[in-house]
Motif scaffolding. Sequence first.
Motif, PDB file in Angstrom:
ATOM      1  N   GLN A 156       0.822  -1.206   0.000  1.00  0.00           N
ATOM      2  CA  GLN A 156       0.000   0.000   0.000  1.00  0.00           C
ATOM      3  C   GLN A 156       0.860   1.262   0.000  1.00  0.00           C
ATOM      4  OE1 GLN A 156      -3.402   0.175   2.746  1.00  0.00           O
ATOM      5  NE2 GLN A 156      -3.200  -2.041   3.047  1.00  0.00           N
ATOM      6  N   ILE A 157       1.941   1.232   0.782  1.00  0.00           N
ATOM      7  CA  ILE A 157       2.831   2.404   0.838  1.00  0.00           C
ATOM      8  C   ILE A 157       3.505   2.620  -0.509  1.00  0.00           C
ATOM      9  CG2 ILE A 157       4.923   3.356   1.912  1.00  0.00           C
ATOM     10  CD1 ILE A 157       4.116   1.741   4.447  1.00  0.00           C
ATOM     11  N   GLY A 160       1.380   4.398  -2.945  1.00  0.00           N
ATOM     12  CA  GLY A 160       1.067   5.816  -2.741  1.00  0.00           C
ATOM     13  C   GLY A 160       0.463   6.159  -1.402  1.00  0.00           C
ATOM     14  N   ALA A 161       0.136   5.178  -0.572  1.00  0.00           N
ATOM     15  CA  ALA A 161      -0.429   5.463   0.745  1.00  0.00           C
ATOM     16  C   ALA A 161       0.640   6.076   1.649  1.00  0.00           C
ATOM     17  CB  ALA A 161      -0.973   4.187   1.371  1.00  0.00           C
ATOM     18  N   LYS A 162       0.203   6.953   2.558  1.00  0.00           N
ATOM     19  CA  LYS A 162       1.152   7.598   3.454  1.00  0.00           C
ATOM     20  C   LYS A 162       1.502   6.675   4.628  1.00  0.00           C
ATOM     21  CE  LYS A 162       0.105  12.470   2.613  1.00  0.00           C
ATOM     22  NZ  LYS A 162      -0.271  13.751   3.258  1.00  0.00           N
ATOM     23  N   LEU A 166      -1.045   5.008   7.682  1.00  0.00           N
ATOM     24  CA  LEU A 166      -1.169   3.563   7.922  1.00  0.00           C
ATOM     25  C   LEU A 166      -0.692   3.187   9.319  1.00  0.00           C
ATOM     26  CD1 LEU A 166      -0.072   2.054   4.482  1.00  0.00           C
ATOM     27  CD2 LEU A 166      -2.383   2.420   5.371  1.00  0.00           C
ATOM     28  N   ALA A 167       0.323   3.909   9.819  1.00  0.00           N
ATOM     29  CA  ALA A 167       0.814   3.639  11.175  1.00  0.00           C
ATOM     30  C   ALA A 167      -0.260   3.963  12.204  1.00  0.00           C
ATOM     31  CB  ALA A 167       2.079   4.454  11.444  1.00  0.00           C
ATOM     32  N   GLU A 209      12.137  -3.141   2.616  1.00  0.00           N
ATOM     33  CA  GLU A 209      11.385  -3.754   1.516  1.00  0.00           C
ATOM     34  C   GLU A 209      10.598  -4.974   1.972  1.00  0.00           C
ATOM     35  OE1 GLU A 209      11.135  -2.843  -1.763  1.00  0.00           O
ATOM     36  OE2 GLU A 209      12.155  -0.976  -1.236  1.00  0.00           O
ATOM     37  N   THR A 210      11.092  -5.622   3.017  1.00  0.00           N
ATOM     38  CA  THR A 210      10.410  -6.797   3.567  1.00  0.00           C
ATOM     39  C   THR A 210      10.195  -6.596   5.062  1.00  0.00           C
ATOM     40  OG1 THR A 210      12.529  -7.910   3.943  1.00  0.00           O
ATOM     41  CG2 THR A 210      11.397  -8.365   1.850  1.00  0.00           C
ATOM     42  N   PRO A 211       9.177  -7.240   5.638  1.00  0.00           N
ATOM     43  CA  PRO A 211       8.907  -7.095   7.066  1.00  0.00           C
ATOM     44  C   PRO A 211      10.078  -7.580   7.927  1.00  0.00           C
ATOM     45  CG  PRO A 211       7.026  -8.064   5.933  1.00  0.00           C
ATOM     46  CD  PRO A 211       8.159  -8.074   4.961  1.00  0.00           C
TER      47      PRO A 211
END
Length: 269
Positions: A156-157, A160-162, A166-167, A209-211
């Motif tokens: 999502q980020i 384009g999501a901020k 999302l936090a 890039e990854t969790p």
Amino acid sequence: MKTTSSLRLTTLALAALLAAPLAAQAQNIAIVNGKAVPKSRAEALMNQATKQGGQQRTPELEQQVRDEVVLREIFMQEAEKRGLAATADYKQQMEFARQTLLIRELFADFQKKNPVTDAEVQAEYDKFKAQSGGTEYRARHILVEKEDEATALIAQIKGGAKFEDLAKKNSKDPGSGENGGDLDFAAPGAYVPEFSQAMVKLKKGEMTETPVKTQFGWHIIKLEDSREAKFPPLEEVKAQIQQRIGQQKLAEFRDGIRAKAKTDYKFTN
């Protein structure tokens, strides 16, 4: 002339006799059952209240202290009248009190004769400053329970999501979530190893890039900025350093006395 002189002497002597009780009264707060309660006792209690208790000297406090001193004299006389001063329990408690006061004076005397110097404070400050050097990082993160949740948020980020929005909506970290995941500036050592290792690899503005998995869950980390570690000026931390050094000196003094004592007693530590 002789008669007049004798009269003057007699008058002066009488005035002195009348003034004597007044002079004695000026040195006392009250007379309780024929026994004087000296002002010096109230002054000592007042000093204890203002120095150790941190209270301000006010007319109200002065009156409370006078009341307390007189009441103590009244109750003490009654206790002595009942023979309580001769009991074994009273004598034991008095011995404990004597020991406590004497030991307190021992340590107070040491601290008075061994004050913390400005040079000692400066040396300790310089040591702390050297140990606190390095880089501080300002990061944001989003903490979730499952890896797939974190992966979806990363997508999502990137779409384009901020990050901050999302936090606020998804992060399980109550301390930073409502602030858009902001963790403010901190040294890497402030975080668990997995988190800090991933954070320091990022460049300003980059996101993992990854969790990242830690004992708390899965993180998405974004590096906002980095800077050289800041250290507060000496004047801001001088009092804390003085207290720390003073405690160290006192501990060494206590340990030294204990080490020199000849005893067959075995301490537990």
